[in-house]
Design a protein around this motif. Sequence first.
Motif, PDB file in Angstrom:
ATOM      1  N   LEU A   1       2.488  -1.867   9.025  1.00 32.48           N
ATOM      2  CA  LEU A   1       1.099  -1.062   9.461  1.00 32.48           C
ATOM      3  C   LEU A   1       0.617  -1.875  10.983  1.00 32.48           C
ATOM      4  CD1 LEU A   1      -0.351  -1.015   5.906  1.00 32.48           C
ATOM      5  CD2 LEU A   1       1.110   0.629   7.117  1.00 32.48           C
ATOM      6  N   SER A   2       1.102  -2.861  11.297  1.00 27.85           N
ATOM      7  CA  SER A   2       0.640  -3.154  12.585  1.00 27.85           C
ATOM      8  C   SER A   2       1.736  -3.662  13.763  1.00 27.85           C
ATOM      9  CB  SER A   2      -0.208  -4.452  12.495  1.00 27.85           C
ATOM     10  OG  SER A   2       0.732  -5.803  12.019  1.00 27.85           O
ATOM     11  N   ARG A   3       1.235  -3.454  14.864  1.00 29.04           N
ATOM     12  CA  ARG A   3       2.342  -3.816  15.959  1.00 29.04           C
ATOM     13  C   ARG A   3       2.702  -5.296  15.836  1.00 29.04           C
ATOM     14  NH1 ARG A   3       5.224  -0.397  19.897  1.00 29.04           N
ATOM     15  NH2 ARG A   3       5.374  -1.592  21.631  1.00 29.04           N
ATOM     16  N   GLU A   4       2.069  -6.109  15.323  1.00 28.93           N
ATOM     17  CA  GLU A   4       2.405  -7.509  15.481  1.00 28.93           C
ATOM     18  C   GLU A   4       3.416  -7.682  14.263  1.00 28.93           C
ATOM     19  OE1 GLU A   4      -1.013  -7.084  17.427  1.00 28.93           O
ATOM     20  OE2 GLU A   4      -0.855  -6.393  15.172  1.00 28.93           O
ATOM     21  N   LYS A   5       3.283  -6.918  13.046  1.00 30.98           N
ATOM     22  CA  LYS A   5       4.293  -7.155  12.156  1.00 30.98           C
ATOM     23  C   LYS A   5       5.684  -6.478  12.421  1.00 30.98           C
ATOM     24  CE  LYS A   5       4.480  -6.933   6.966  1.00 30.98           C
ATOM     25  NZ  LYS A   5       3.401  -6.625   5.723  1.00 30.98           N
TER      26      LYS A   5
ATOM     27  N   ARG B   1       1.854 -12.306  -4.548  1.00 33.12           N
ATOM     28  CA  ARG B   1       1.601 -13.503  -3.941  1.00 33.12           C
ATOM     29  C   ARG B   1       2.087 -13.736  -2.375  1.00 33.12           C
ATOM     30  NH1 ARG B   1       4.616 -16.679  -8.578  1.00 33.12           N
ATOM     31  NH2 ARG B   1       5.983 -14.919  -7.769  1.00 33.12           N
ATOM     32  N   HIS B   2       2.809 -12.755  -2.119  1.00 33.34           N
ATOM     33  CA  HIS B   2       3.416 -13.108  -0.959  1.00 33.34           C
ATOM     34  C   HIS B   2       3.552 -11.784  -0.100  1.00 33.34           C
ATOM     35  CE1 HIS B   2       4.990 -16.824  -2.250  1.00 33.34           C
ATOM     36  NE2 HIS B   2       5.403 -16.221  -3.418  1.00 33.34           N
ATOM     37  N   LEU B   3       2.462 -11.028  -0.056  1.00 34.24           N
ATOM     38  CA  LEU B   3       2.473  -9.713   0.815  1.00 34.24           C
ATOM     39  C   LEU B   3       2.468  -9.916   2.240  1.00 34.24           C
ATOM     40  CD1 LEU B   3       0.203  -7.112  -1.453  1.00 34.24           C
ATOM     41  CD2 LEU B   3       2.728  -7.160  -0.970  1.00 34.24           C
ATOM     42  N   SER B   4       1.876 -11.009   2.615  1.00 37.47           N
ATOM     43  CA  SER B   4       1.698 -11.230   4.288  1.00 37.47           C
ATOM     44  C   SER B   4       2.950 -12.182   4.525  1.00 37.47           C
ATOM     45  CB  SER B   4       0.481 -12.093   4.117  1.00 37.47           C
ATOM     46  OG  SER B   4       0.480 -13.421   3.671  1.00 37.47           O
ATOM     47  N   ASN B   5       3.867 -12.588   3.694  1.00 43.64           N
ATOM     48  CA  ASN B   5       4.920 -13.609   3.981  1.00 43.64           C
ATOM     49  C   ASN B   5       6.180 -12.461   4.130  1.00 43.64           C
ATOM     50  OD1 ASN B   5       7.114 -15.187   4.107  1.00 43.64           O
ATOM     51  ND2 ASN B   5       6.406 -16.533   2.502  1.00 43.64           N
ATOM     52  N   THR B   6       6.341 -12.150   5.528  1.00 43.56           N
ATOM     53  CA  THR B   6       7.549 -11.139   5.815  1.00 43.56           C
ATOM     54  C   THR B   6       8.895 -11.740   5.226  1.00 43.56           C
ATOM     55  OG1 THR B   6       6.136 -10.409   7.531  1.00 43.56           O
ATOM     56  CG2 THR B   6       8.546 -10.183   7.860  1.00 43.56           C
TER      57      THR B   6
END
Length: 520
Positions: A85-89, A42-47
């Motif tokens: 997986l991304s520069r932003e993350k 539910r929170h994969l995008s929530n660092t």
Amino acid sequence: MQPLRCWLLLLLVTFIGIEAKSAPEGCFRAAVLDHVHQTDARHLSNTAKIIDLNFKVYEDAAALAKKQGADIIVFPENGLIYSILSREKADEFASDIPDAEVNACTLDSKFVYNRLACLAQKHQMFVVADLIDRKSCEELGINNVSDSCPADKKFLFNTAVLFDRQGKLLGRYHKMHLFGEISMNPPPKPELLVIDTELGRLGMQICFDMIFKTPGYLLAQENKFDTMLFPTWWFDESPMLSSSQYQMAWAFGNNVTLLASNIHRIEVGSRGSGIYVGPHRTLAAALYDDSVERLVLANVPIKPKETDQSACPLDSEIIEVPQQIPIPKSVKYHHQNLNLKDVTLLQLSSNESEVHLCHKGVCCQFEYRLAMKDQPQESWVDRVPLLANMLHYLTPEERYYLLIANRTRPGAYPWSEEFCAVVVCPSSRWNFGKMQKDCSKIGSNQELSSRFVHAKLRGKFSEDTAVYPINVPNEPEYFIELGAKDNSESRAMELGALVLYGRNYNRDPRYEQKALPINL
């Protein structure tokens, strides 16, 4: 009696601790975490959420380690965030980490860097962890318009940090050999970091660095450190590059102590953390095909080359650590197999006791004695002499091969390797009614039927090749031996693989960071 299982030269030493331990004088007690990534669909995008889940496990592990008398705890590479997986993350997770800092815990505790410092201070123990360090080109003295400055004018480094008992940052190390990790940058200059502490001289390297000459091998050859701190996220490759197998080989071969903390995700072939005291040839390792979080603890000599093993007994233990989100038990272990390009193979037979093979200047010799099954009536053997060969414990379902190579390893990241290896290919494959004779699948997690009572692998390699795990000083020949050649009462062994793995660092192609198709 159960047969002795000899898998990839790996010995597991596992004791369950009940009372708190304390290291004898001249030693310290070390802990490494075999860490299961904590993720919530539910929170994969929530660092921040992912970090909190994993940091709670870190806190529980540190508390358990302290109760068991630990002086230092090592956490794995990429252990606080599921994937970057991304520069932003990567930039979102990054901190501006100084070279050293006295009171890191007094700063804003919302940042992971500061939370780790406070964790060290709270438990009065050394803490090693993996973070991302952010540095501008200007800070590093690099012109913003030069080719060596990234397009966004900053470097993001995969970074190991070391805090002391008061939460003081003693040092940071930037990973030199990134395994893919395109969102991050290798450092512009090599980093050879050694830190003097009450626990001895401590070096640091991260994961893929272990394959290469710098920093670890070079520092070990120059006798620069006592103990190497090693956060990693390793992907197993059978038969000679599985995590605990290579960790042990590297520590023993370089005659140093290694504290290795690995990610435990068996579905991508990641498992195996341990404490390896090279000068004493002792180890404590966790190697499991489940999804349980574990802490490995053992005593380590401050000066391993100067301390007798009897003065610093290993006294190891493995403790389970609570997880925030348990992983399904249905997850299965999966590993990669050796690419057999430019590798010569020779199949073993029950009829022989010794085989020799040479390839491009590397020569291998394997002596072996098979265990015997229960003998039938003697008259049967007299009547059918060839039947005697069938009575050995070498089954047709498990084909054993002697492998030899002197090559530049194929793949995205080439390096020079020489090896002698005896491996099992556990399952025969049928294709259009014929049995395949190749060895496309190497190694097995299943119990083997074949049995050996003696196995001795010898190898002759190039003069400047570093051979793991056994280095015989001033001798051109290397060997590893299991069982006794002339002892009729030797116990029967399952043999998954027996390996002499050589690295010719001087012949390595230049390292270049490349993308890798890894599904994490």
